[in-house]
Design an enzyme around this catalytic site. Structure first.
Site, short mmCIF file in Angstrom:
data_model
loop_
_atom_site.label_atom_id
_atom_site.label_comp_id
_atom_site.label_asym_id
_atom_site.label_seq_id
_atom_site.Cartn_x
_atom_site.Cartn_y
_atom_site.Cartn_z
N LYS A 183 -9.42 12.72 -3.05
CA LYS A 183 -10.32 11.99 -2.23
C LYS A 183 -10.02 12.18 -0.73
CE LYS A 183 -9.23 7.37 -0.55
NZ LYS A 183 -9.14 6.01 -0.82
N HIS B 149 0.74 -1.27 -0.03
CA HIS B 149 0.07 0.05 -0.02
C HIS B 149 1.01 1.46 0.11
CE1 HIS B 149 -2.98 2.97 0.62
NE2 HIS B 149 -2.40 3.07 1.82
N ASP C 173 -6.95 8.49 -5.82
CA ASP C 173 -6.49 9.53 -4.82
C ASP C 173 -5.17 9.56 -5.02
OD1 ASP C 173 -5.13 7.25 -3.86
OD2 ASP C 173 -6.72 6.28 -2.46
#
Ligand code: R5P
Length: 313
Positions: free
Chosen positions: A191, A129, A168
């Site tokens: 976002k 991530h 995002d």
């Protein structure tokens, strides 16, 4: 030194594919629950002196899969494995890498510490991530990517004027990698996250009017990010036909089916880092990470450079 592959229960299909590519059999093991709920694991062949690769995505149920990883690693270490690497195609807890509200743990760091404590000396992760994952570990983290695999999967059906959309700011680097491979431009959705399952969109940076969009992300969890992005792209005038979504990790939990099933998505392209649901209201095209991970393991086993395999950004 022999090469051995051991699989947890999170993704046996992918582990089988990796083992098949490497032309070896998976190590036999027992994974069972004692009546009180404790997990019991047992390796059923010798791993003494071996280079062992433990395949386990820490996907839902995340804590169960993590604990399996710890116990399998500890069993291998105590059984005399010379080297022990975790291949974690989907790395859970990566999004809890800081204290954003105060009295919270830094879960990414704690999970990394527990992985190291279980005896693992290196991890291989697909599209983690964020770089906080690598920083959380004091052992080497080899970062490989599904991006080129998914780009090849979508290539035959992409319009030449299509736009890659990052839903995002965190996915911008990934969007740029897709854009480079497919020779397309990038737009960014701005976002903010309201809660674990809710997000809001402020604005879109880039021109999407009349264009086919490919929304790319590392993870689809509850589908909130993709839902809000696609709605705002449609409001901004993107073409309602040919909307595609590409994501390395398809968790598709909670309201994901309901949210994404209502949208005009042509297809969702995902990897098999997490087993795909048997039924989903949007067509899913699953590309396997088997060959990529087998190649990565082969290089590590032979002590060869990973230069061509690793993500560089
Ligand atoms: C967050 O920054 C990630 O990159 C994903 O956008 C997010 O985890 C997706 O979660 P959900 O599908 O629940 O919005």
């Amino acid at each position: 030194m022999s090469l051995k592959i051991l699989s947890g229960s999170s993704n046996c299909g992918l582990a089988e594919k990796i083992a098949k590519s490497l032309r070896i059999e998976l190590i036999q093991r027992i994974l069972e629950r004692f009546p009180d709920g404790e997990l019991h694991v047992e390796i059923q062949e010798s791993v003494r002196g071996s280079d062992v690769y433990l395949i386990q995505s820490t996907s839902p149920p995340v804590d169960e899969h993590l604990f399996e990883l710890f116990l399998l690693a500890d069993a291998c270490r105590r059984a005399g494995a010379t080297h022990l690497t975790a291949v974690i195609p989907y790395f859970g807890y990566a999004r809890q890498d800081r204290r954003s509200r105060g009295r919270e743990p830094v879960s990414t760091r704690l999970v990394a510490d527990l992985i190291i404590a279980s005896g693992l000396e290196r991890v291989v992760v697909v599209d983690f991530h964020g770089h906080a994952v690598e920083s959380a570990f004091t052992i080497p983290v080899e970062h490989v990517s599904a991006v080129s695999i998914l780009a090849e999967a979508v290539r035959p059906s992409v319009d030449k004027d299509a736009v890659i959309v990052s839903p995002d700011l965190g996915a911008v680097k990934m969007a740029e990698r897709y854009a480079k491979l497919l020779d397309l431009s990038v737009a960014i959705v701005h976002k903010s996250r309201i809660s674990g399952a809710e997000v809001s969109v402020q604005r879109i940076v880039g021109d999407v009017r009349g264009k086919e969009v490919l929304v790319v992300d590392d993870i689809i969890s509850t589908g909130g990010t993709i839902e809000k992005s696609i709605k705002s792209l449609l409001d901004a005038g993107c073409s309602p036909s040919g909307v595609k979504v590409l994501a390395s990790h398809a968790l598709l939990v909670g309201p994901a089916a309901e949210r994404l099933g209502k949208l005009p998505i042509e297809k969702i392209y995902v990897s098999d880092s997490v087993p795909a649901p048997e039924r989903f209201p949007v067509p899913l095209q699953v590309s396997s990470l088997g060959s990529l991970l087998a190649e990565t393991i082969q290089h590590l086993y032979r002590r060869e450079s990973l230069g061509d395999v690793l993500v560089r950004e």
